[in-house]
Design a protein around this motif. Sequence first.
Motif, short mmCIF file in Angstrom:
data_model
loop_
_atom_site.label_atom_id
_atom_site.label_comp_id
_atom_site.label_asym_id
_atom_site.label_seq_id
_atom_site.Cartn_x
_atom_site.Cartn_y
_atom_site.Cartn_z
N GLN A 1 1.04 -1.16 0.09
CA GLN A 1 0.00 0.09 0.05
C GLN A 1 0.89 1.27 -0.12
OE1 GLN A 1 -3.42 0.39 -0.21
NE2 GLN A 1 -3.16 -1.97 -0.98
N ALA A 2 2.12 0.94 0.75
CA ALA A 2 2.87 2.35 0.77
C ALA A 2 3.45 2.66 -0.59
CB ALA A 2 3.90 2.34 2.16
N LEU A 3 3.98 1.40 -1.28
CA LEU A 3 4.46 1.40 -2.51
C LEU A 3 3.44 2.16 -3.60
CD1 LEU A 3 6.19 -2.17 -2.41
CD2 LEU A 3 7.57 0.09 -2.54
N LYS A 4 2.43 2.35 -3.51
CA LYS A 4 1.56 3.28 -4.09
C LYS A 4 2.17 4.66 -4.30
CE LYS A 4 -2.43 0.16 -3.77
NZ LYS A 4 -3.94 0.11 -3.22
N HIS A 5 2.84 5.06 -3.17
CA HIS A 5 3.08 6.52 -2.88
C HIS A 5 4.49 6.71 -2.88
CE1 HIS A 5 -1.39 6.50 -2.49
NE2 HIS A 5 -1.05 5.60 -1.21
N LEU A 6 5.10 5.72 -2.36
CA LEU A 6 6.93 5.74 -2.18
C LEU A 6 7.39 4.80 -3.09
CD1 LEU A 6 6.58 5.84 1.74
CD2 LEU A 6 7.14 7.83 0.32
N ALA A 7 8.73 5.41 -3.37
CA ALA A 7 9.67 4.29 -4.20
C ALA A 7 10.19 3.48 -3.27
CB ALA A 7 10.67 5.42 -4.82
N PRO A 8 10.49 2.27 -3.64
CA PRO A 8 10.89 1.17 -2.84
C PRO A 8 12.31 1.68 -2.08
CG PRO A 8 10.61 0.20 -4.92
CD PRO A 8 10.17 1.74 -5.05
N GLU A 9 13.17 2.37 -2.69
CA GLU A 9 14.46 2.67 -1.85
C GLU A 9 14.19 3.44 -0.61
OE1 GLU A 9 14.32 5.02 -5.97
OE2 GLU A 9 13.81 2.91 -5.22
N ARG A 10 12.86 4.10 -0.42
CA ARG A 10 12.52 5.11 0.51
C ARG A 10 11.93 4.32 1.65
NH1 ARG A 10 8.94 9.90 -1.41
NH2 ARG A 10 9.51 10.69 0.62
N ILE A 11 11.74 2.97 1.49
CA ILE A 11 11.08 2.32 2.53
C ILE A 11 11.85 1.28 3.42
CG2 ILE A 11 9.21 0.87 3.02
CD1 ILE A 11 7.72 1.86 0.61
N SER A 12 11.95 1.64 4.81
CA SER A 12 12.45 0.20 5.61
C SER A 12 10.98 0.00 6.40
CB SER A 12 13.49 0.81 6.42
OG SER A 12 13.13 2.05 7.38
N LEU A 13 11.30 -1.29 7.13
CA LEU A 13 10.26 -1.94 7.73
C LEU A 13 10.62 -2.00 9.38
CD1 LEU A 13 10.01 -2.94 4.89
CD2 LEU A 13 9.27 -5.19 5.79
N ASN A 14 9.49 -1.69 10.00
CA ASN A 14 9.48 -1.68 11.57
C ASN A 14 8.52 -1.91 12.12
OD1 ASN A 14 10.50 1.60 10.83
ND2 ASN A 14 8.80 1.11 12.11
N PRO A 15 8.31 -2.42 13.17
CA PRO A 15 6.97 -2.31 14.01
C PRO A 15 6.72 -1.03 14.11
CG PRO A 15 8.70 -3.82 15.24
CD PRO A 15 9.55 -2.89 14.10
N ASP A 16 5.24 -0.77 14.45
CA ASP A 16 4.79 0.21 14.69
C ASP A 16 5.42 1.22 15.80
OD1 ASP A 16 2.59 1.10 13.24
OD2 ASP A 16 0.86 0.57 14.53
N CYS A 17 5.96 0.67 16.97
CA CYS A 17 6.54 1.11 18.08
C CYS A 17 7.42 0.21 18.63
CB CYS A 17 5.44 1.70 19.05
SG CYS A 17 5.87 2.70 20.37
N GLY A 18 8.12 0.88 19.90
CA GLY A 18 8.88 -0.05 20.34
C GLY A 18 7.95 -1.05 21.22
#
Length: 351
Positions: A301-318
């Motif tokens: 869903q995020a890739l509809k608005h962001l290039a792949p190289e701009r995205i890293s994956l993390n949990p919502d919070c600590g």
Amino acid sequence: MKLFPSSVVGSLPRPAFVLDLINDRPPLPGEEYERRLQAAVRYAVALQEHAGLDVLTDGEWRRKSYIGVIAELAHGFELCTLPDGRPFTLVVDKLAPKSPGFIAREVAFLKTITKRLIKSTLPSPALLGERMWHADKSAEAYPKREDFVRDCVPVLRRELELIRDTGAGIVQLDDPHLCLFVDPAVRAQYADPDAAAAFAVEMVNDVVSGIAGIKIAVHLCRRAGARARGESYHEGGYGPIIPHLNRLKVHHLTMEFTAPQAGDMAVFRDLRKDFEIGLGCVDITPGRVDSPETIAGRVRQALKHLAPERISLNPDCGFAPGSGAAVGLDEAYRKLCNQSAAAQILRADCP
């Protein structure tokens, strides 16, 4: 770095052993305390490495709280305890240097036990003002909250410089305070919410401005930990704070997106194009373990608005926003394994 790097936000759940250790139950001689704590941190790092993370922390296991760590860097604070046992720190005197390098020493130890990219975390100045200034107990030292916030800036800036010099790849300022200005109910508590948000941004910029040689991030926390504990559910998409975010002098934003309240990811189009986005794509709620495909679906869903190289994956919070957090370490490990598996799925999509 590879596409879709996998990371934690900062904290991991702390086993009872670690909580007893950092809260002096029982007190130990310095060398023995450090030996046991190092053993615990080695485990936290090995867990993250085995889960497949590309960017890791020490789980914040050396800290009594992610906010109260400021009391390790400066004198002027009094430690209290909330009814549920979580530590609660207040400023009661003018700040004075205490132990610069406390957080940098976390990084120094990590450098000896892992080759992966290290993230270090700091509380933001406005967050400290919101949580640690009290109209009665703090007023003699700081009649105005804003004066205390400004005095936090040089303390945090010095620590940032030491963290950079020690060799961390990323430093993250945690700022739940700024992010809560998405919520109409929170905004209604302020005479001028946009002025308050602008002040929070100004203070972050004062901490980081001109600091080179390290990637700087801001974690925009919607208090996922409070959601996990059933305390509060903050409404509102990110739209109201986008103009403020675009003034941040940082490279990276971590943003929560597993909760429906976060709104539409189309908001990414309104952010500066040079921002990397740490996408909150893993629910930290106890008992909810998202599948790799569910996590990958959120990223798509995020890739509809962001290039792949701009995205890293993390949990919502600590995973341990306070010592009262209920999520178990084994469950957090499984969530992180699935996050890394989702990253592999996404890399196959974008060869």
